[in-house]
Each structure stands twice: as C-alpha cells, then as structure tokens.
Design an enzyme around this catalytic site. Structure first.
Site, PDB file in Angstrom:
ATOM      1  N   CYS A  31      -3.238   2.127  10.600  1.00 11.51           N
ATOM      2  CA  CYS A  31      -2.011   1.694   9.927  1.00 11.51           C
ATOM      3  C   CYS A  31      -0.816   2.339  10.619  1.00 11.51           C
ATOM      4  CB  CYS A  31      -2.071   2.135   8.466  1.00 11.51           C
ATOM      5  SG  CYS A  31      -0.606   1.705   7.511  1.00 11.51           S
ATOM      6  N   HIS A  41      -5.155  -5.662   3.569  1.00  8.06           N
ATOM      7  CA  HIS A  41      -4.482  -4.398   3.889  1.00  8.06           C
ATOM      8  C   HIS A  41      -2.988  -4.472   3.520  1.00  8.06           C
ATOM      9  CE1 HIS A  41      -3.816  -0.836   6.752  1.00  8.06           C
ATOM     10  NE2 HIS A  41      -2.585  -1.288   6.606  1.00  8.06           N
ATOM     11  N   GLU A  42      -2.350  -5.590   3.841  1.00 13.65           N
ATOM     12  CA  GLU A  42      -0.904  -5.711   3.601  1.00 13.65           C
ATOM     13  C   GLU A  42      -0.592  -5.848   2.103  1.00 13.65           C
ATOM     14  OE1 GLU A  42       1.073  -4.957   6.063  1.00 13.65           O
ATOM     15  OE2 GLU A  42      -0.685  -4.888   7.359  1.00 13.65           O
ATOM     16  N   HIS A  67      -0.575  -2.577   0.590  1.00 15.06           N
ATOM     17  CA  HIS A  67       0.710  -1.885   0.796  1.00 15.06           C
ATOM     18  C   HIS A  67       1.709  -2.242  -0.309  1.00 15.06           C
ATOM     19  CE1 HIS A  67       0.717   0.416   4.475  1.00 15.06           C
ATOM     20  NE2 HIS A  67       0.255  -0.577   5.208  1.00 15.06           N
TER      21      HIS A  67
HETATM   22 ZN    ZN Z   1      -0.708  -0.471   6.988  1.00 17.36          ZN
END
Ligand code: ZN
Length: 169
Positions: free
Chosen positions: A102, A144-145, A148
């Site tokens: 990341c 993953h996003e 976030h």
């Molecule tokens: Zn990331």
C-alpha cells in the site's frame, strides 16, 4: 505538492464521506481526482489510490490505467478508472490469499484473504452510475480501496507481513 499520508495518520482511519449530488461535475471534485492521479502516477509500483490517502476523507478511488494495459512496453494506454461512492455488489465466495502492499504502508507487504472475483457499482465524475466486475488484481484492488474508504488498512488482517524497502527487493 500532494503528499501520500502514512499509516499512523488518523485520516486513514476515518469512515470517508460520500460525494454529495452537488459535488459532481465541479472543479473542486476534478481537482481532488487530479491530485490523486498525480500522487499515484509518481509512484512506479502504484496500481490505485483512495482519496483519504491524500488527506481527503471522501469516498473516491482511482485505478491506474496500467492495470488494464496488456502491452509489454509499460506505457499507459488506458485511462485511469475513477470510482466515486463505490459499493461492492458481488464478491465471490471463492477466496485467495493475495500478496499486497500500500502506498500508505511503506514498505510492508503481506498476504490478505480476498474474494477472487468482485463487482462494484460506482459513479463517474459527472455522476453517471456504472458497474464493473473484475477478477484477480482488479478484484483485489476493489476490495483494498473500499477498505480504505472504511478506515481499514491491509495490515489489519494481513499475514506474513514483511518489510521490503526498494533497495532490498
Ligand atoms: Zn492502500
């Protein structure tokens, strides 16, 4: 200069706010997205970026056009995919351990269990809805996003975390 926040910054732990109807197609929104693209494309290994990573707690992520390129020379031919207010609409029960890193967790890498296929519904900069499915890397990026945007970092669940600064790779 847009900077990418690192893991101890509390903005990365906030639940990001949805982009409101009145923000679509504004110069302010275009500027945020442009800053995200600038920050992402500065990093050779970047495949995507979420708005909180540049300090903007809004539900936006951008996938690098590099992810869709099938050319060998590495020049980007596809536009970046901009996803606003994204939601996962489908995620496969089939899961795999996927190795990830990341831009906000330099330079740790680890294995995260992710659905091997996922679909999202999201909005364009001008507020048009679209759906997009992906498998492998793209499915991993979607998950993953969106993590976030919910204040989650991959290191929260990753196994076998290793520190691999570029000079050791
Ligand atoms: Zn990331």
């Amino acid at each position: 200069m847009v900077t990418i926040l690192q893991k101890d910054n509390e903005i990365l732990r906030q639940i990001a706010q949805p982009v409101s109807q009145s923000e679509f197609a504004t110069p302010e929104l275009a500027q945020i997205i442009s800053d995200m693209q600038t920050a992402m494309h500065r990093e050779d290994d970047a495949v995507a970026i979420a708005a909180p990573q540049i300090g903007v707690s809004k539900r936006i992520f951008v996938v690098s056009g590099k992810v869709f390129d099938r050319t060998e020379e590495g020049t980007q031919t596809h536009p970046d995919l901009i996803c606003i207010n994204p939601e996962i609409t489908k995620a496969s029960k089939d899961k795999k351990q996927m190795n990830e890193g990341c831009l906000s967790v330099r330079y740790l890498y680890g294995n995260v269990r992710r659905s091997s296929r996922a679909s999202i519904r999201a909005y364009t900069q001008t507020g048009e809805v679209f759906e997009r499915g992906g498998s492998g890397l793209l499915a991993q990026i979607f998950q993953h996003e969106i993590d976030h945007l919910n204040g989650i970092l991959f290191i929260d669940t990753a196994k076998d975390i290793k520190d691999m600064p570029p000079e050791k790779k």
